[in-house]
Design an enzyme around this catalytic site. Structure first.
Site, PDB file in Angstrom:
ATOM      1  N   LYS A 283       0.835  -1.198   0.000  1.00 40.13           N
ATOM      2  CA  LYS A 283       0.000   0.000   0.000  1.00 40.13           C
ATOM      3  C   LYS A 283       0.869   1.247   0.000  1.00 40.13           C
ATOM      4  O   LYS A 283       2.009   1.204   0.460  1.00 40.13           O
ATOM      5  CB  LYS A 283      -0.865   0.022   1.272  1.00 40.13           C
ATOM      6  CG  LYS A 283      -1.992  -0.986   1.310  1.00 40.13           C
ATOM      7  CD  LYS A 283      -2.781  -0.842   2.611  1.00 40.13           C
ATOM      8  CE  LYS A 283      -3.886  -1.879   2.705  1.00 40.13           C
ATOM      9  NZ  LYS A 283      -4.951  -1.712   1.707  1.00 40.13           N
ATOM     10  N   ARG A 357     -10.292 -11.645   1.987  1.00 48.40           N
ATOM     11  CA  ARG A 357     -11.122 -12.726   1.435  1.00 48.40           C
ATOM     12  C   ARG A 357     -10.394 -14.069   1.500  1.00 48.40           C
ATOM     13  O   ARG A 357     -11.039 -15.112   1.556  1.00 48.40           O
ATOM     14  CB  ARG A 357     -11.554 -12.360   0.006  1.00 48.40           C
ATOM     15  CG  ARG A 357     -10.434 -12.236  -0.972  1.00 48.40           C
ATOM     16  CD  ARG A 357     -10.847 -11.470  -2.231  1.00 48.40           C
ATOM     17  NE  ARG A 357     -10.892 -10.022  -1.996  1.00 48.40           N
ATOM     18  CZ  ARG A 357     -11.283  -9.132  -2.900  1.00 48.40           C
ATOM     19  NH1 ARG A 357     -11.696  -9.531  -4.086  1.00 48.40           N
ATOM     20  NH2 ARG A 357     -11.281  -7.837  -2.615  1.00 48.40           N
TER      21      ARG A 357
HETATM   22  N1  BES Z   1      -8.098  -3.865   4.563  1.00 53.88           N
HETATM   23  C1  BES Z   1      -8.257  -3.431   3.218  1.00 53.88           C
HETATM   24  C2  BES Z   1      -9.546  -2.653   2.987  1.00 53.88           C
HETATM   25  C3  BES Z   1      -9.660  -1.318   3.637  1.00 53.88           C
HETATM   26  C4  BES Z   1      -9.336  -0.170   2.945  1.00 53.88           C
HETATM   27  C5  BES Z   1     -10.151  -1.188   4.913  1.00 53.88           C
HETATM   28  C6  BES Z   1      -9.470   1.068   3.542  1.00 53.88           C
HETATM   29  C7  BES Z   1     -10.292   0.039   5.514  1.00 53.88           C
HETATM   30  C8  BES Z   1      -9.965   1.168   4.815  1.00 53.88           C
HETATM   31  C9  BES Z   1      -8.278  -4.638   2.295  1.00 53.88           C
HETATM   32  O1  BES Z   1      -7.484  -5.706   2.679  1.00 53.88           O
HETATM   33  C10 BES Z   1      -7.745  -4.192   0.968  1.00 53.88           C
HETATM   34  O2  BES Z   1      -6.605  -3.825   0.914  1.00 53.88           O
HETATM   35  N2  BES Z   1      -8.590  -4.226  -0.051  1.00 53.88           N
HETATM   36  C11 BES Z   1      -8.198  -3.819  -1.349  1.00 53.88           C
HETATM   37  C12 BES Z   1      -8.738  -4.834  -2.327  1.00 53.88           C
HETATM   38  C13 BES Z   1      -8.231  -4.652  -3.730  1.00 53.88           C
HETATM   39  C14 BES Z   1      -6.761  -4.930  -3.799  1.00 53.88           C
HETATM   40  C15 BES Z   1      -9.010  -5.576  -4.638  1.00 53.88           C
HETATM   41  C16 BES Z   1      -8.799  -2.447  -1.605  1.00 53.88           C
HETATM   42  O3  BES Z   1      -9.928  -2.204  -1.203  1.00 53.88           O
HETATM   43  O4  BES Z   1      -8.110  -1.616  -2.175  1.00 53.88           O
HETATM   44 MN    MN Z   2      -5.473  -5.491   2.005  1.00 54.61          MN
END
Ligand code: BES
Ligand code: MN
Ligand code: ZN
Length: 506
Positions: A283, A357
């Site tokens: 990230k 997931r």
């Molecule tokens: N934990 C994150 C989702 C999240 C984002 C929670 C912002 C709280 C605030 C999750 O694991 C994630 O990174 N999801 C990705 C999925 C994508 C790579 C398909 C996302 O939402 O960007």
């Molecule tokens: Mn994630």
């Protein structure tokens, strides 16, 4: 901070405390109603209310120091808004929370307050007492355990007064409602504390240990699998997400069994990523620290199980929490890797940041295989897409089961953990098919709707069991403006909803 509640009988005018608290509905010339109060404590009350433009507008709280009298030092007026429309219990919750914050601001250490007429909110007095206590505790919470300097200490004794609170049968019932409220409020705050703890203070084994302590204290069944067992059982999702971290993953299972015969069995499943760096699909640095909240679902499930062990609903409940850290390293899962889940299905990991997931797939598969379930509810900080679409005030609800959806909506609206439904329909389901495995862990681009395609992925692991998925990515942390939450802090979302759901299961 610490807040304590008790019930007292009698008229507010005759009781002693730092402050007397009056919940009032909105009306012109409200001072007319307070002749006795003015006479006893503040002769110019009517004029002061006019000067301050206080009519009982909703969420407005006014503090006035007393001029005379011996019992009270302050009068607090809390507006509920106009009674000519249906007031919601949420408006009362916000008023109580604002009062608690205001009391802290004025260094008021004791108050005695009336309860507004429960009919205004379409509930009974016991429910109003329970809500007062839950939200009072939530408003009182702050995360300050790592601040070593002088801390703001505020103690508040909050006495809820009622004219008929001297009748033994009522007192018993209302005291029980107060006690239940305290259990729920404390569980929400415990969840918030776990969410606020960064991952160097709360690793998978730490949260697993807390779960084991709760289970021991409250007589819940408890199984905790470590990383070797997780691998050996074939939980390739959980093991794969944890592969880059030094800390071992854990898989926590708590069981509550009712004595009621032929009771249904429900599973609560919570995502427990102690920190989500994204893994090798790392990230951006901005706001990455907030990803300590990625175990909010697991924290809510574990706390709710602790309360339910005391409240004893007439259903069996299994709480499941896969716990891991998602970090990059030489041993981490790589984009393109294929993992095999507990139910035998496979997925191509195209993006290691779509890790929630993967761990949920194993936990859901395990729940479905080992228990005869009547329903599954999962809670997960799953997608940024959900947070973007709904913002901080509603969790996303995904389901193809109408009755269970209706039941969750009811519990959500009553508890204050609000949900909003987003689509989960056949057209989206093809988005998570892969060329080289059964599934792909990110949706194909043209389908967009990232929160929905994530739900489609999870659906492959729940079999035929009625299932509701709640995406709490937007609601678990940093909710603005509400007087019972704190900015840049966990909310404990889901705890109140799960308890409400279990206690009123249909
Ligand atoms: N934990 C994150 C989702 C999240 C984002 C929670 C912002 C709280 C605030 C999750 O694991 C994630 O990174 N999801 C990705 C999925 C994508 C790579 C398909 C996302 O939402 O960007
Ligand atoms: Mn994630
Ligand atoms: Zn995550």
């Amino acid at each position: 901070m610490s807040i304590k509640f008790n019930l007292v009988s009698g008229d507010l005018l005759s009781l002693s405390a730092d402050a007397g608290l009056f919940f009032v509905t909105e009306q012109e010339d409200i001072g007319q109603d307070f002749g006795d109060l003015a006479q006893a404590y503040l002769p110019k009350l009517a004029q002061l209310l006019l000067d301050q433009k206080f009519k009982g507008q909703r969420h407005k709280v006014l503090v006035l120091p007393c001029a005379t009298g011996t019992n009270l030092k302050y009068l607090i007026f809390a507006g509920l808004g106009k009674a000519d429309r249906k007031l919601t219990i949420e408006e009362y919750r916000r008023s109580v929370a604002k009062v608690v914050r205001t009391a802290a601001h004025y260094n008021i250490n004791s108050l005695v307050g009336n309860l507004p007429d429960a009919d205004l909110f379409g509930c009974d007095t016991a429910e109003l007492i329970k809500q007062t206590v839950i939200i009072g505790l939530m408003a009182d919470y702050s995360f300050d355990q790592f601040i070593t300097g002088e801390k703001l200490v505020h103690e508040l004794a909050y006495a809820i007064a009622g004219a008929n609170f001297d009748k033994p049968e009522l007192v018993q019932k209302y005291q029980a409602a107060l006690d239940v409220g305290a259990k729920i409020g404390n569980a929400v705050n415990q969840t918030r504390n776990w969410v606020n703890l960064p991952s160097n203070k709360l690793a998978p084994h730490d949260l697993a240990n807390f779960a084991a302590e709760i289970a021991k204290a409250k007589n819940l069944g408890c199984t905790i699998f470590g990383e070797p067992e997780v691998k050996q059982m074939g939980m390739g999702g959980l093991a794969g997400v944890s592969a880059g971290a030094a800390a071992d993953c854990k898989f926590v299972i708590l069981e509550y069994k009712t004595t009621a015969p032929n009771a249904p069995t429900v599973a609560f499943v919570g995502k427990g990523i102690m920190f989500d760096s994204g893994g090798l699909s790392i990230k951006p640095a901005l706001n990455m620290e907030q990803m300590k909240d990625d175990m909010s679902g697991a924290a809510a499930v574990i706390s709710a199980m602790g309360v339910l062990a005391d409240l004893k609903p007439k259903i069996n409940i299994i709480g499941l929490a896969p716990l891991a850290e998602n970090l990059p390293s030489g041993t981490a899962t790589k984009p393109g890797d294929i993992v095999t889940f507990y139910n035998g299905k496979t997925a191509e990991v195209k993006n290691t940041d779509a890790e929630g997931r993967l761990v949920l797939a194993d936990a859901l598969s395990y729940a479905v295989k080992h228990y005869k379930l009547d329903a599954i509810i999962d809670l997960a900080t799953l997608t940024g897409a959900c947070a973007y679409s709904l913002g901080p005030f509603f969790s996303g609800l995904f389901s193809e089961h109408e009755e269970l959806t209706a039941q969750v909506f009811k519990a959500a609206n009553k508890s204050g953990d609000f949900v909003w439904r987003l689509p989960l329909t056949d057209d989206y389901k093809v988005a998570v098919k892969a060329k080289v495995a059964d599934l792909c862990n990110i949706g194909a681009k043209q389908y967009q709707a990232g929160a929905t395609t994530a739900a489609c992925f999870l659906q492959h692991f729940v079999g035929d069991v009625p299932w509701v998925h709640l995406d709490i990515a937007g609601t678990a942390f940093g909710v603005p403006d509400l007087p019972y939450y704190r900015s840049e802090s966990g909310t404990g979302v889901g705890v109140r909803l799960l308890i409400e759901l279990a206690m009123n299961w249909q």
